[in-house]
Scaffold this active site. Structure first.
Site, PDB file in Angstrom:
ATOM      1  N   LYS A 265       0.631  -0.941   0.097  1.00  0.00           N
ATOM      2  CA  LYS A 265      -0.365   0.282   0.468  1.00  0.00           C
ATOM      3  C   LYS A 265       0.900   0.929   0.057  1.00  0.00           C
ATOM      4  O   LYS A 265       2.010   1.502   0.783  1.00  0.00           O
ATOM      5  CB  LYS A 265      -0.936   0.183   1.169  1.00  0.00           C
ATOM      6  CG  LYS A 265      -1.663   0.944   1.224  1.00  0.00           C
ATOM      7  CD  LYS A 265      -2.300   1.244   2.392  1.00  0.00           C
ATOM      8  CE  LYS A 265      -3.298   2.618   3.094  1.00  0.00           C
ATOM      9  NZ  LYS A 265      -3.415   2.826   4.236  1.00  0.00           N
ATOM     10  N   ASP A 270      -2.572  10.606   4.249  1.00  0.00           N
ATOM     11  CA  ASP A 270      -3.776  10.104   3.765  1.00  0.00           C
ATOM     12  C   ASP A 270      -4.739  10.578   4.957  1.00  0.00           C
ATOM     13  O   ASP A 270      -4.692  11.091   6.356  1.00  0.00           O
ATOM     14  CB  ASP A 270      -4.565   8.797   4.394  1.00  0.00           C
ATOM     15  CG  ASP A 270      -5.514   7.794   4.565  1.00  0.00           C
ATOM     16  OD1 ASP A 270      -6.444   8.406   4.123  1.00  0.00           O
ATOM     17  OD2 ASP A 270      -5.902   6.753   5.066  1.00  0.00           O
ATOM     18  N   LYS A 277      -9.757  12.874   9.197  1.00  0.00           N
ATOM     19  CA  LYS A 277      -9.355  12.146  10.276  1.00  0.00           C
ATOM     20  C   LYS A 277      -9.204  13.554  11.130  1.00  0.00           C
ATOM     21  O   LYS A 277      -8.940  15.089  10.716  1.00  0.00           O
ATOM     22  CB  LYS A 277      -7.397  11.504   9.903  1.00  0.00           C
ATOM     23  CG  LYS A 277      -7.815  10.264   9.469  1.00  0.00           C
ATOM     24  CD  LYS A 277      -6.583   9.926   8.890  1.00  0.00           C
ATOM     25  CE  LYS A 277      -6.211   8.588   8.318  1.00  0.00           C
ATOM     26  NZ  LYS A 277      -6.644   7.459   8.953  1.00  0.00           N
ATOM     27  N   ASP A 288       0.670   6.418   5.349  1.00  0.00           N
ATOM     28  CA  ASP A 288       0.638   5.036   5.674  1.00  0.00           C
ATOM     29  C   ASP A 288       1.411   4.783   4.240  1.00  0.00           C
ATOM     30  O   ASP A 288       0.265   3.422   3.293  1.00  0.00           O
ATOM     31  CB  ASP A 288      -0.819   5.895   5.297  1.00  0.00           C
ATOM     32  CG  ASP A 288      -1.874   4.918   5.079  1.00  0.00           C
ATOM     33  OD1 ASP A 288      -2.041   3.768   5.529  1.00  0.00           O
ATOM     34  OD2 ASP A 288      -3.233   5.443   4.521  1.00  0.00           O
ATOM     35  N   ASP A 347     -12.331   7.423   4.888  1.00  0.00           N
ATOM     36  CA  ASP A 347     -10.891   7.015   5.603  1.00  0.00           C
ATOM     37  C   ASP A 347     -10.413   5.671   4.971  1.00  0.00           C
ATOM     38  O   ASP A 347      -9.098   5.467   5.592  1.00  0.00           O
ATOM     39  CB  ASP A 347     -11.220   7.577   6.722  1.00  0.00           C
ATOM     40  CG  ASP A 347      -9.667   7.550   6.868  1.00  0.00           C
ATOM     41  OD1 ASP A 347      -8.496   7.396   6.267  1.00  0.00           O
ATOM     42  OD2 ASP A 347      -9.740   7.240   8.300  1.00  0.00           O
ATOM     43  N   GLU A 349      -9.652   3.910   2.514  1.00  0.00           N
ATOM     44  CA  GLU A 349      -8.989   4.206   1.425  1.00  0.00           C
ATOM     45  C   GLU A 349      -8.314   2.855   0.365  1.00  0.00           C
ATOM     46  O   GLU A 349      -7.746   2.469  -0.127  1.00  0.00           O
ATOM     47  CB  GLU A 349      -8.612   5.368   0.716  1.00  0.00           C
ATOM     48  CG  GLU A 349      -7.161   5.545   1.270  1.00  0.00           C
ATOM     49  CD  GLU A 349      -7.282   5.291   2.477  1.00  0.00           C
ATOM     50  OE1 GLU A 349      -5.950   4.953   2.846  1.00  0.00           O
ATOM     51  OE2 GLU A 349      -7.926   5.577   3.569  1.00  0.00           O
ATOM     52  N   ARG A 351      -8.169  -0.261   1.482  1.00  0.00           N
ATOM     53  CA  ARG A 351      -8.192  -1.447   0.410  1.00  0.00           C
ATOM     54  C   ARG A 351      -8.786  -1.345  -1.109  1.00  0.00           C
ATOM     55  O   ARG A 351      -8.808  -2.359  -1.623  1.00  0.00           O
ATOM     56  CB  ARG A 351      -9.840  -2.413   1.664  1.00  0.00           C
ATOM     57  CG  ARG A 351     -10.918  -0.871   1.395  1.00  0.00           C
ATOM     58  CD  ARG A 351     -11.171  -1.702   2.475  1.00  0.00           C
ATOM     59  NE  ARG A 351     -10.405  -1.342   3.890  1.00  0.00           N
ATOM     60  CZ  ARG A 351     -11.365  -1.865   5.275  1.00  0.00           C
ATOM     61  NH1 ARG A 351     -12.473  -1.997   5.001  1.00  0.00           N
ATOM     62  NH2 ARG A 351     -10.371  -1.025   5.926  1.00  0.00           N
TER      63      ARG A 351
END
Length: 495
Positions: A265, A270, A277, A288, A347, A349, A351
């Site tokens: 990933k 993020d 967030k 991230d 959030d 995201e 996946r």
């Protein structure tokens, strides 16, 4: 930092500092016994005085050694010799590295590879020494106008006369792993305004250019659009930074050998998107992309070691930002696999970009696919910062990863991936929802990914709790590079 082999007799060596092991009950390692003899019993005298007890991670730097050719000696405690474990061995090594890090010593000879550990060998010992010292000396100076002073220690020789080949192999492995970890740390520690998807792509191209059997390919958004990666591209819509699909391909075996595929990933920042967030701690969301950093580090290490394997690294990279064109809760997107996804939380995201990358992985006819991602805060809640979470659809692969983690001291713990959890991802409006509610968040995230991995053996590593540290020690850890390289070494041993 230079790591060298020293295989001449101890009494013939001259060094600024000799590193030797001591144990509880005034027991000395073979090298410490030799040093004690060369210094007319100074080591025994010090132990008898109680200046160092020999407990695990005890250290004592002796600045004067009469009658010996060594300017200094570092005594390192390893506890009870008959109870020493791999983890306590590494703990003692970390203490030794920390002691020399704060000294003015520029070169040292380390005699700690001679210690016997059940089920392990000199190669493993040597590798751990290199990894420990390199980790201790890591500095992030890339964004400082006045870099911190460099550490004095620039050379460490590992002493052994019994099995020089094994020690040299361990040094080579340790250097490759340590440099892979350092790469992963450096890229992860960079801020999001520097480490963008384009920067990650450039790093992949740079690594590939350094190795003849490593190549890189970068897919742009228009190419991803043609492939139908609607899920991945929906995440990048809110960002001014273009998304990149980065592929690194290492060819170390015959072309007909199925590759091991790593998917990492690569969310370079993020913010959570429209499901923004909380501001506290949001700066850490530059981390991230630690999964992608681990892929870069592992592929670099494999190329350095010239492993007889075929390996592919796939990095879907994007930012997740709030914007007028960003994903909205309730939006429905179509993945490369053709499954429609209802986005209940923007959030979640990671996946969304991973699912298209996992579908893309099928083009390589993989033997196994292993993805790694800072995917869920739920994993940190469940497991803390000690092990990474492991889930997968194949027992052999998961067992192989667990065994590699035990050897690498890069802990993982397996969580269930039962069909009952799949029901939490039901949607009234699409094939699947991108979240499954509060319960079992790490598991339902893996359940989501499992919908796209039915055609091959797959394992998922959730590194949300292990990829970086917060607080005063804030910084990337480089995990799970050691685990991945150990898995590759194990595979190479049976290739």
């Amino acid at each position: 930092m230079d790591y060298l082999l020293a295989n001449t007799p101890l009494e013939s060596l001259s060094t600024e500092c000799l590193i030797v092991a001591v144990f509880n009950d005034i027991k000395l390692s073979p090298a410490a016994q030799n040093l004690d003899s060369l210094s007319n019993g100074v080591i025994t005298d010090i132990l008898q005085r109680g200046d160092i007890k020999g407990k695990v991670a005890d250290t004592l730097l002796i600045n004067y050694l009469p009658h010996a050719a060594f300017k200094r000696a570092l005594l390192v405690g390893f506890g009870d010799a008959d109870k020493l474990s791999a983890k306590t061995y590494r703990e003692a090594l970390n203490a030794a590295a920390k002691a020399l890090k704060s000294s003015h010593i520029s070169e040292a000879v380390c005699c700690l590879a001679e210690i016997n550990l059940a089920g392990l060998n000199a190669t493993w010992n040597a590798r751990q020494i290199v990894e420990s010292f390199d980790a201790a000396l890591y500095q992030f100076n890339h964004c400082k106008s006045k870099p911190a002073d460099k550490f004095s220690l620039t050379s460490l020789s590992l002493h052994d006369q019994s099995d020089s080949d094994a020690i040299q192999t361990g040094i080579n492995q340790g250097i490759a792993i340590a440099q892979g970890v350092a790469l992963a740390k450096r890229v992860s520690d960079l801020p999001g305004n520097i480490c963008t998807p384009t920067y990650l792509a450039d790093q992949a191209l740079e690594i590939a250019a350094q190795h003849a059997n490593l190549s890189a390919e970068i897919l742009e958004e228009a190419e991803m659009q043609k492939l139908g990666m609607g899920s991945f591209l929906s995440v990048s819509r809110g960002s001014r930074q273009p998304a990149k699909l980065i592929t690194l391909e290492y060819k170390g075996a015959d072309a007909d050998i199925q590759p091991i595929v790593f998917v990492g990933k690569g969310l370079t920042f993020d913010a959570g998107g429209i499901s923004l967030k909380p501001s506290a701690g949001m700066d850490e969301m530059k981390y991230d992309m630690c999964g992608s950093a681990a892929v870069l580090g592992a592929l670099q290490a494999a190329a350095q070691l010239q492993l007889p394997l075929n390996i592919v690294g796939i990095i879907p990279s994007s930012e997740n930002m709030p914007d007028g064109d960003a994903n909205k809760p309730g939006d429905i997107v179509t993945s490369m696999a053709g499954l429609t996804i209802e986005i209940l939380n923007t959030d979640a995201e990671g996946r969304l970009i991973l699912c298209d990358a996992l579908t893309y992985a099928k083009k390589f006819n993989p033997d196994v696919v292993i993805d790694m991602a800072t995917l869920t805060g739920a994993c940190l809640v469940a497991l803390g910062r000690v092990p990474s979470g492991l889930l997968g659809n194949d027992e052999t692969l998961c067992n192989d990863l667990f065994n590699a983690s035990e050897t690498a001291l890069d802990s993982i713990w397996r969580l269930p991936l039962w069909d009952e959890y799949q029901d939490q991802l039901k949607s009234n409006f699409a094939d699947i929802a991108n979240i499954g509610g509060r319960d079992a968040g790490t598991i339902t995230a893996a359940c989501f990914l499992s919908r796209f991995t039915k055609d091959y053996q797959w394992a998922h590593l959730d590194i949300a709790g292990t990829a970086w540290k917060s607080g005063d020690a804030k910084g990337a850890t480089g995990r799970p590079v050691p685990l991945l390289v150990q898995y590759l070494l194990n595979r190479a041993a049976t290739a």
